[in-house]
Motif scaffolding. Structure first.
Motif, mmCIF file in Angstrom:
data_model
loop_
_atom_site.group_PDB
_atom_site.id
_atom_site.type_symbol
_atom_site.label_atom_id
_atom_site.label_comp_id
_atom_site.label_asym_id
_atom_site.label_seq_id
_atom_site.Cartn_x
_atom_site.Cartn_y
_atom_site.Cartn_z
ATOM 1 N N PHE A 46 0.850 -1.180 0.000
ATOM 2 C CA PHE A 46 0.000 0.000 0.000
ATOM 3 C C PHE A 46 0.888 1.234 0.000
ATOM 4 C CE2 PHE A 46 0.811 -1.181 4.347
ATOM 5 C CZ PHE A 46 1.042 0.021 5.006
ATOM 6 N N GLU A 47 0.282 2.394 -0.212
ATOM 7 C CA GLU A 47 1.012 3.650 -0.258
ATOM 8 C C GLU A 47 0.811 4.430 1.031
ATOM 9 O OE1 GLU A 47 -0.501 5.534 -3.771
ATOM 10 O OE2 GLU A 47 1.056 4.641 -5.061
ATOM 11 N N VAL A 48 1.862 5.118 1.454
ATOM 12 C CA VAL A 48 1.780 6.020 2.603
ATOM 13 C C VAL A 48 1.649 7.434 2.049
ATOM 14 C CG1 VAL A 48 2.944 6.908 4.654
ATOM 15 C CG2 VAL A 48 3.174 4.488 4.030
ATOM 16 N N GLU A 49 0.621 8.140 2.502
ATOM 17 C CA GLU A 49 0.338 9.462 1.969
ATOM 18 C C GLU A 49 0.831 10.565 2.902
ATOM 19 O OE1 GLU A 49 -3.861 9.466 1.401
ATOM 20 O OE2 GLU A 49 -3.797 8.158 -0.384
ATOM 21 N N ALA A 50 1.079 11.735 2.311
ATOM 22 C CA ALA A 50 1.487 12.896 3.093
ATOM 23 C C ALA A 50 0.347 13.327 4.011
ATOM 24 C CB ALA A 50 1.875 14.039 2.162
ATOM 25 N N THR A 51 0.678 13.622 5.266
ATOM 26 C CA THR A 51 -0.337 14.034 6.243
ATOM 27 C C THR A 51 -0.511 15.546 6.286
ATOM 28 O OG1 THR A 51 1.403 13.935 7.925
ATOM 29 C CG2 THR A 51 -0.008 12.005 7.684
ATOM 30 N N ALA A 52 0.285 16.257 5.495
ATOM 31 C CA ALA A 52 0.181 17.711 5.441
ATOM 32 C C ALA A 52 0.835 18.190 4.149
ATOM 33 C CB ALA A 52 0.868 18.362 6.645
ATOM 34 N N SER A 53 0.560 19.430 3.777
ATOM 35 C CA SER A 53 1.208 20.033 2.613
ATOM 36 C C SER A 53 2.466 20.764 3.065
ATOM 37 C CB SER A 53 0.258 21.002 1.917
ATOM 38 O OG SER A 53 -0.900 20.329 1.441
ATOM 39 N N GLY A 54 3.484 20.773 2.215
ATOM 40 C CA GLY A 54 4.726 21.453 2.567
ATOM 41 C C GLY A 54 5.920 20.830 1.894
ATOM 42 N N THR A 55 7.090 21.060 2.469
ATOM 43 C CA THR A 55 8.349 20.541 1.922
ATOM 44 C C THR A 55 8.781 19.297 2.691
ATOM 45 O OG1 THR A 55 9.047 22.762 1.285
ATOM 46 C CG2 THR A 55 10.763 21.082 1.441
ATOM 47 N N VAL A 56 9.255 18.292 1.973
ATOM 48 C CA VAL A 56 9.777 17.089 2.617
ATOM 49 C C VAL A 56 11.124 17.455 3.251
ATOM 50 C CG1 VAL A 56 10.508 14.694 2.326
ATOM 51 C CG2 VAL A 56 8.621 15.595 0.941
ATOM 52 N N LEU A 57 11.129 17.595 4.568
ATOM 53 C CA LEU A 57 12.334 18.022 5.280
ATOM 54 C C LEU A 57 13.257 16.864 5.625
ATOM 55 C CD1 LEU A 57 10.692 20.598 7.728
ATOM 56 C CD2 LEU A 57 11.743 21.031 5.497
ATOM 57 N N GLY A 58 12.701 15.692 5.740
ATOM 58 C CA GLY A 58 13.524 14.549 6.117
ATOM 59 C C GLY A 58 12.889 13.239 5.729
ATOM 60 N N ILE A 59 13.694 12.313 5.212
ATOM 61 C CA ILE A 59 13.311 10.916 4.976
ATOM 62 C C ILE A 59 14.203 10.087 5.875
ATOM 63 C CG2 ILE A 59 13.329 9.034 3.298
ATOM 64 C CD1 ILE A 59 12.624 11.061 1.145
ATOM 65 N N PHE A 60 13.601 9.431 6.851
ATOM 66 C CA PHE A 60 14.378 8.831 7.936
ATOM 67 C C PHE A 60 14.765 7.371 7.720
ATOM 68 C CE2 PHE A 60 11.818 12.051 10.540
ATOM 69 C CZ PHE A 60 12.732 13.059 10.254
ATOM 70 N N TYR A 61 14.153 6.710 6.754
ATOM 71 C CA TYR A 61 14.494 5.308 6.483
ATOM 72 C C TYR A 61 14.664 5.123 4.979
ATOM 73 C CZ TYR A 61 12.964 4.298 11.262
ATOM 74 O OH TYR A 61 12.833 4.276 12.631
ATOM 75 N N PRO A 62 15.645 4.361 4.556
ATOM 76 C CA PRO A 62 15.858 4.132 3.117
ATOM 77 C C PRO A 62 14.942 3.037 2.596
ATOM 78 C CG PRO A 62 17.511 2.935 4.356
ATOM 79 C CD PRO A 62 16.673 3.687 5.381
ATOM 80 N N ALA A 63 14.915 2.883 1.293
ATOM 81 C CA ALA A 63 14.201 1.768 0.692
ATOM 82 C C ALA A 63 14.783 0.456 1.207
ATOM 83 C CB ALA A 63 14.306 1.837 -0.831
ATOM 84 N N ASP A 64 13.934 -0.533 1.372
ATOM 85 C CA ASP A 64 14.261 -1.875 1.868
ATOM 86 C C ASP A 64 14.344 -1.938 3.393
ATOM 87 O OD1 ASP A 64 14.308 -3.062 -0.603
ATOM 88 O OD2 ASP A 64 16.451 -2.775 -0.889
ATOM 89 N N ALA A 65 14.172 -0.798 4.088
ATOM 90 C CA ALA A 65 14.199 -0.836 5.554
ATOM 91 C C ALA A 65 12.909 -1.451 6.080
ATOM 92 C CB ALA A 65 14.377 0.574 6.104
ATOM 93 N N ASP A 66 13.036 -2.268 7.114
ATOM 94 C CA ASP A 66 11.889 -2.881 7.793
ATOM 95 C C ASP A 66 11.582 -2.022 9.020
ATOM 96 O OD1 ASP A 66 9.925 -4.518 8.770
ATOM 97 O OD2 ASP A 66 11.137 -6.334 8.822
#
Length: 447
Positions: A46-66
């Motif tokens: 499934f997809e995780v959606e943005a909970t607010a409008s604005g700028t993506v300030l941080g992505i805390f986990y990389p692809a393939d992270a559990d």
């Protein structure tokens, strides 16, 4: 103040999700409801959606992270806001991503191994030949135009012809097509080399070529995660924690095939055109479980829980692996309702849209490998369930009819049960009842 994006909980049984890919980078401007990433549970994607409008300030986990559910996976806000308080401290969190870009993995290019071909040595043929060489070639039946000469300027001399042997057209074609070396002597008439002679030297040629290759060649590593990881863990745990025993039998399938034919030929308004043989087997299984509650049960250590209702699981082969959706209160459904619910759940599994809660709570499971031609197999229990029925292919079986033998189509059935929870006799009676219901399915349906 920056807004946190949490890994959502998808069903009560889901504890973590794997991030498949990020659809945005740090620094991107997003709107509320926009898809940020795609994640996978042990049951669906499934997809995780943005909970607010604005700028993506941080992505805390990389692809393939559990990532555990309800953990912060990203932050959205105004440029320049401090998000250090939102950044998770666990080891899986990615602390190497620079602002404005998310780490992208370079595509893995699988290199194919170079396979050495086995070819005969090339010869230099000039077309020049001595008179004695021509005479000898005519006697031996050798095509002198194919002989490489060792004389001056590549001239074919007598000893070259003596060393050459005639090759049959079939042997020549096989040598060229398969890269086989032509032996110096053949077993054919006049010493001609035949196709069979080529095979006599093929093992040596193959061994020489294999010895020159890098062993074991190119391999592909596949991480065990998602559905595959869950299935592996459950199957291993099932075999280690239960006393599994499988009984095999077969049922006269003429009634089932006859009913299926009627459904296919029924008018559209009858509403039975989509009923399959698998639907028929599921329906008969549900009716049989009503007679044997000891198999419609869970084995929970020091207690056995028997269920009044049948919540029937059925195995579905999906692109992501094996999934077992559960038809809840299957015993309260008509055959038509059962067929529709089976198709709905199977489609959701294949498309990856299944509700995770629909993959738990089963009291008995059916797995059907009949369409693949399997005649008998050993299903593995979906613990803590006490039983699982394997459905096999329909094959003709010789049956005595008086003094004659008649070949009758039979459907194979393989029942695995937990011998710690149920004895062999009731399991055998369960299969006997299944045989009766399938052999006279329209009576079963009427009852």
């Amino acid at each position: 103040m920056a807004t946190e994006v949490l890994m959502p909980r998808q069903g009560q049984s889901v504890e973590s999700c794997i991030i498949i890919e990020w659809k945005v980078n740090e620094g991107d401007v997003v709107t509320e409801g926009q898809a940020l990433c795609e994640v996978e549970t042990d049951k669906a994607t499934f997809e995780v959606e943005a909970t607010a409008s604005g700028t993506v300030l941080g992505i805390f986990y990389p692809a393939d992270a559990d990532v555990d559910v309800l953990k912060v996976i990203a932050a959205i806000g105004d440029p320049g806001e401090d998000i250090s308080a939102l950044r998770p401290a666990d080891e899986a969190a990615d602390t190497t991503l620079d602002a404005g870009s998310s780490e992208e993995k370079a595509p893995v290019v699988e290199e194919k191994p170079v396979v050495a071909s086995i070819q005969p040595q090339a010869s230099s043929v000039t077309g020049l030949a001595s008179p004695r060489a021509k005479n000898l070639a005519e006697k031996k039946g050798v095509d002198i135009s194919t002989v490489a000469g060792s004389g001056p300027g590549g001239r074919v001399i007598e000893r070259d012809v003596a060393a050459a042997q005639a090759v049959t057209p079939a042997a020549a074609a096989k040598a060229a097509a398969e890269g086989l070396a032509i032996p110096a002597a053949g077993t054919g008439m006049g010493g001609r080399v035949t196709a069979a002679d080529l095979m006599a030297v093929a093992p040596e040629a193959v061994a020489e070529a294999v010895a020159s290759m890098d062993f074991p060649g190119t391999v592909k590593e596949i991480p065990v995660k998602g559905v595959r990881k869950v299935v592996a863990g459950r199957m291993l745990n099932s075999l280690q924690s239960t006393a599994q025993l499988t009984l095999n039998t077969s049922a006269d399938a003429r009634s089932v095939l006859g009913y299926r034919s009627k459904c296919k030929n029924a008018p559209e308004e009858a509403g039975v055109g989509g009923i399959s043989i698998n639907d028929v087997v599921l329906y008969a299984t549900i009716k049989t479980l009503g007679e044997f509650p000891e198999l419609n049960a869970h084995m929970l250590g020091n207690k056995i829980v028997e269920f009044d209702n049948v919540h029937l699981g059925f195995a579905v082969d999906t692109p992501r692996g094996l999934m077992v959706p559960v038809i809840r209160y299957a015993n309260l459904m008509t055959l038509k309702q059962l067929s529709a619910e089976t198709k709905r759940l199977a489609t959701a599994c294949i498309e990856g849209t299944i509700d995770p809660d629909a993959l738990s709570g089963g009291t008995f499971t059916v797995t059907n490998l009949g369409a693949m031609g399997i005649e008998s197999f050993t299903p593995v229990l979906n613990a803590p369930e006490v039983g699982i029925l394997g459905v096999c292919s329909i094959q003709p079986k010789p049956v005595m009819k008086g003094a004659d033998v008649e070949f009758v189509p039979h459907m194979g059935l393989s029942l695995t049960f937990d011998h710690a929870a149920a004895d062999g006799a009731p399991a055998a009676r369960f299969l006997a009842s299944m045989r009766t219901k399938l052999a006279a399915f329209e009576l079963t349906l009427a009852g």
